[in-house]
Design a protein around this motif. Structure first.
Motif, mmCIF file in Angstrom:
data_model
loop_
_atom_site.group_PDB
_atom_site.id
_atom_site.type_symbol
_atom_site.label_atom_id
_atom_site.label_comp_id
_atom_site.label_asym_id
_atom_site.label_seq_id
_atom_site.Cartn_x
_atom_site.Cartn_y
_atom_site.Cartn_z
ATOM 1 N N THR A 303 -15.279 12.465 -11.653
ATOM 2 C CA THR A 303 -15.681 12.161 -13.027
ATOM 3 C C THR A 303 -15.007 13.155 -13.972
ATOM 4 O O THR A 303 -14.420 14.152 -13.522
ATOM 5 C CB THR A 303 -17.196 12.291 -13.166
ATOM 6 N N PRO A 304 -15.074 12.927 -15.293
ATOM 7 C CA PRO A 304 -14.517 13.935 -16.210
ATOM 8 C C PRO A 304 -15.098 15.329 -15.962
ATOM 9 O O PRO A 304 -14.370 16.331 -16.045
ATOM 10 C CB PRO A 304 -14.924 13.391 -17.584
ATOM 11 N N ARG A 307 -13.432 16.551 -12.740
ATOM 12 C CA ARG A 307 -12.022 16.840 -12.971
ATOM 13 C C ARG A 307 -11.867 18.116 -13.786
ATOM 14 O O ARG A 307 -10.948 18.922 -13.546
ATOM 15 C CB ARG A 307 -11.356 15.659 -13.676
ATOM 16 N N TYR A 358 -17.235 9.811 -8.312
ATOM 17 C CA TYR A 358 -17.629 8.402 -8.409
ATOM 18 C C TYR A 358 -17.927 7.853 -7.011
ATOM 19 O O TYR A 358 -17.183 8.126 -6.060
ATOM 20 C CB TYR A 358 -16.515 7.576 -9.048
ATOM 21 N N TYR A 394 -9.676 8.057 -4.795
ATOM 22 C CA TYR A 394 -8.841 8.343 -5.972
ATOM 23 C C TYR A 394 -7.491 7.657 -5.798
ATOM 24 O O TYR A 394 -6.796 7.869 -4.796
ATOM 25 C CB TYR A 394 -8.658 9.854 -6.108
ATOM 26 N N ASN A 437 -7.232 3.810 -18.892
ATOM 27 C CA ASN A 437 -7.912 5.076 -18.658
ATOM 28 C C ASN A 437 -8.518 5.076 -17.258
ATOM 29 O O ASN A 437 -9.354 4.226 -16.941
ATOM 30 C CB ASN A 437 -8.999 5.289 -19.711
ATOM 31 N N GLU A 438 -8.100 6.008 -16.412
ATOM 32 C CA GLU A 438 -8.548 5.998 -15.024
ATOM 33 C C GLU A 438 -10.052 6.228 -14.893
ATOM 34 O O GLU A 438 -10.712 5.628 -14.028
ATOM 35 C CB GLU A 438 -7.792 7.051 -14.206
ATOM 36 N N PHE A 439 -10.631 7.057 -15.755
ATOM 37 C CA PHE A 439 -12.073 7.329 -15.653
ATOM 38 C C PHE A 439 -12.886 6.069 -15.944
ATOM 39 O O PHE A 439 -13.878 5.788 -15.257
ATOM 40 C CB PHE A 439 -12.468 8.455 -16.607
ATOM 41 N N TYR A 442 -12.771 3.819 -12.748
ATOM 42 C CA TYR A 442 -13.664 4.223 -11.644
ATOM 43 C C TYR A 442 -15.131 4.026 -12.012
ATOM 44 O O TYR A 442 -15.935 3.607 -11.174
ATOM 45 C CB TYR A 442 -13.409 5.677 -11.266
#
Length: 464
Positions: A303-304, A307, A358, A394, A437-439, A442
């Motif tokens: 997650t942000p 990360r 995630y 990922y 946006n990858e976040f 997921y």
């Protein structure tokens, strides 16, 4: 009415054709694939519970299929057309990566399938970089490079025609899909004749080795392909036994029980014979170093918050020991990495509880026979043994790791200082689309799996 081939099937055919071509062009890649297959087989045999979860979540087939490639483009036109080509295969740009901060004059995205179903069908992705000519300090060389790039056409007429047909008809027939794969493969093929003379090649090479690789050839040959392993440390240790020289360190996080994000290593780039124009209508033999083999081990998507913690810890470890390009301090760097990352939880329960990663949710056997009232708490359902969770893999990349791979294979002197200048807006203009946006991606997969579980639990009639 013509029956169209699914985009995922076109992607599978293309990745298989790419693998076969690269094995033929770079025999060491075939040896690497054999090594990875043996290591994966042993890892699965030693961890039956892990194998069972892969089977239960429909992820076991992905182990042997999973691979990515990388390609470097020279112009905005090439990037925009590549986007359209990959769209035919169900691959879309995810994420923006600025590698100028790490001494590599490119910015990049990853073209890949989006959505759980498409990823499980075939997860092949291509890390695609665009040369930043604006970062070349020598204005004359910059102009020369731009002029050379404008003269080349990296796509066959057939590739362009079939891409346009797929866009117009919303797909391709089986015969057209086969022709499409064959034509697009030509863009990724190695060419041993440069489109510049030796003097120009060396001018480009002296500015940066990657610039010479992008500008000097007819097409943007695939520079590496990557099988996925379940034990990258074992592969790293065994590569010399297969006459493969590994890079000094594994990029990414340290060895952990609960793998996070992405770990990568590679064998060193090959020095290959190429011919340069001699200015007299003939050719002069020289050499070029660019193509290599890479291995990846993928962990959970963070997650942000997760990360952010990862980036903080990686930065802290590099302040203790910054890995040298020649690998002379590899052991010290690995020790610093392990010590620093003690601060990142290493069990799935804590990673989930702290919102660092995630997860995909599914019903347990008990949950498949149970009904609950709407609004039940997810944590309580997990504690009661009704819902279980598995890490979401990922599927993307890490800028520092990507730069480390580039640098180790471009040579010890490849790392240079450029003005850090991320420019996602410019990249997206050249691309002709926004990157995803990858976040968000997921989070959507996680929420969808949770919704399926909760809907099943609340809609099922209560047991009498």
């Amino acid at each position: 009415m013509t029956k169209h081939v699914k985009s995922s099937d076109i992607r599978s055919a293309f990745s298989a054709a790419m693998s076969a071509m690269y094995r033929n062009e770079v025999p060491a890649y075939g040896a690497l694939m054999d090594l990875v297959a043996r290591v994966n087989e042993k890892a699965l045999a030693n961890e039956p519970d892990f194998k069972a979860r892969l089977e239960a979540t429909d992820n076991l087939k992905r182990i042997s299929e999973e691979r990515h490639g990388a390609i470097r483009l020279g112009t905005a036109g090439e990037l925009a057309m590549m986007r359209r080509v990959f769209a035919v295969m169900g691959m879309y740009p995810v994420g923006y990566y600025d590698l100028s901060t790490a001494g590599v004059p490119v910015h990049s995205t990853a073209f890949r399938p989006v959505g759980d179903k498409a990823l499980k069908r075939n997860p092949f992705r291509v890390f695609t970089s665009l040369l930043r000519l604006d970062l070349i300090a020598d204005q004359e060389l910059r102009a020369d490079a731009a002029r050379i790039l404008e003269t080349r056409r990296i796509f066959t007429a057939g590739a362009v025609e079939l891409t346009e047909k797929a866009e117009k008809d919303s797909g391709l027939s089986k015969d057209d899909a086969d022709r499409f794969v064959a034509n697009v493969l030509e863009t990724f093929r190695w060419h041993d004749k440069a489109i510049v003379d030796g003097e120009m090649y060396h001018r480009l090479h002296d500015a940066h080795r990657l610039i010479a690789d992008v500008v000097s050839f007819k097409g943007p040959h695939i520079n590496h392909l990557t099988p996925r392993t379940l034990d990258i440390d074992r592969v790293q240790a065994l590569m010399p036994d297969y006459d493969i020289a590994p890079k000094a360190i594994v990029e990414g996080p340290p060895t952990r029980k609960c793998a996070i994000l992405l770990r990568q290593t590679s064998f060193k780039a090959l020095e290959e014979a190429v011919a340069f124009e001699d200015g007299k209508g003939g050719w002069k033999t020289g050499s070029h170093t660019a193509r290599f083999g890479e291995i990846e081990q993928r962990g959970i998507a963070l997650t942000p918050k997760g990360r952010g913690l990862y980036d903080t810890l990686l930065d802290a470890s590099r302040k203790v020991v910054r890995p040298a390009a020649d690998g002379s301090n590899a052991k010290a760097y690995e020790a610093a990495l392990i010590e620093t990352f003690q601060a990142f939880p290493d069990d799935w329960k804590t990673i989930r509880a702290e919102g660092l990663g995630y997860f995909s949710y599914s019903l347990t056997e008990k949950g498949s026979k149970t009904s609950i009232p709407a609004g039940s708490d997810i944590d309580a359902l997990i504690a009661d043994g009704l819902i279980q969770f598995d890490p979401i893999v990922y599927e993307d990349f890490l800028p520092v790791s990507a730069a480390g791979i580039f640098q180790s294979n471009l040579g010890d002197g490849a790392q240079q200082d450029f003005v850090a200048s991320p420019n996602q807006q410019r990249f997206e203009t050249d691309l002709g689309a926004k990157v995803l946006n990858e976040f968000d991606h997921y989070a959507g997969i996680e929420q969808s799996s949770l919704d399926v579980c909760l809907n099943a639990l609340t809609r099922r009639p209560a047991a009498e």
